[in-house]
Design an enzyme around this catalytic site. Structure first.
Site: not given
Ligand code: RB5
Length: 147
Positions: A10-11, A66-70, A99, A135
């Site tokens: 994403d952005h 993404c911003g965090t990968g989460i 693993h 595994h």
């Molecule tokens: C976008 O601002 C941010 O929320 C997204 O990139 C991501 O980190 C979500 O997990």
């Protein structure tokens, strides 16, 4: 042997994606960039869907940022057959392949610097699944765990 690699973001992960695409192309990987193509705000599940469908069709691997990968990791793991691993260091990258046989790597564009991200990616691409019986057994139990 690493086959085709799909990548999407994403952005929040766009700038990191550009760095990773350039690095993979330089090292001769067959990279397919599924977007996004700008810093304009978008919804990462849309890109995750494209990437997960692509890797499942192609039996290949994918990279998401993404911003965090989460957000991308949460969304990707909803697709049956996808094993997405959010890795913030090279040890996690190696373990996720040896693993967990991760077929998607998630990275946070706002988490680590580019050099570490490339180290994580390089480790992940160059590490094979161990194929140890324990595994394989655990992955089988994940496959069987419908809710
Ligand atoms: C976008 O601002 C941010 O929320 C997204 O990139 C991501 O980190 C979500 O997990």
């Amino acid at each position: 042997m690493v086959g085709r690699i799909f990548i999407a973001s994403d952005h929040g992960g766009f700038e990191l994606k550009s760095v990773l695409v350039e690095w993979m192309k330089e090292f001769g990987f067959d990279v397919v960039d599924l977007g996004t193509d700008s810093l304009d705000s978008g919804d990462n599940p849309d890109y995750v869907r494209k990437l997960c469908k692509s890797i499942l069709n192609d039996s290949s691997k994918g990279i998401l940022s993404c911003g965090t990968g989460i957000g991308t990791a949460i969304a990707a793991n909803r697709f049956r057959g996808v094993r997405a691993a959010l890795c913030t260091n090279e040890f996690m990258a190696r373990m996720s392949r040896e693993h967990n046989d991760a077929n998607v790597l998630c990275l946070g564009g706002r988490v680590q610097g580019d050099d570490l991200a490339i180290g994580i990616l390089s480790t992940w691409l160059n590490t094979a699944f161990s194929k140890d019986e324990r595994h394989i057994r655990r992955l089988g139990k994940i496959n069987d765990s419908d809710t």
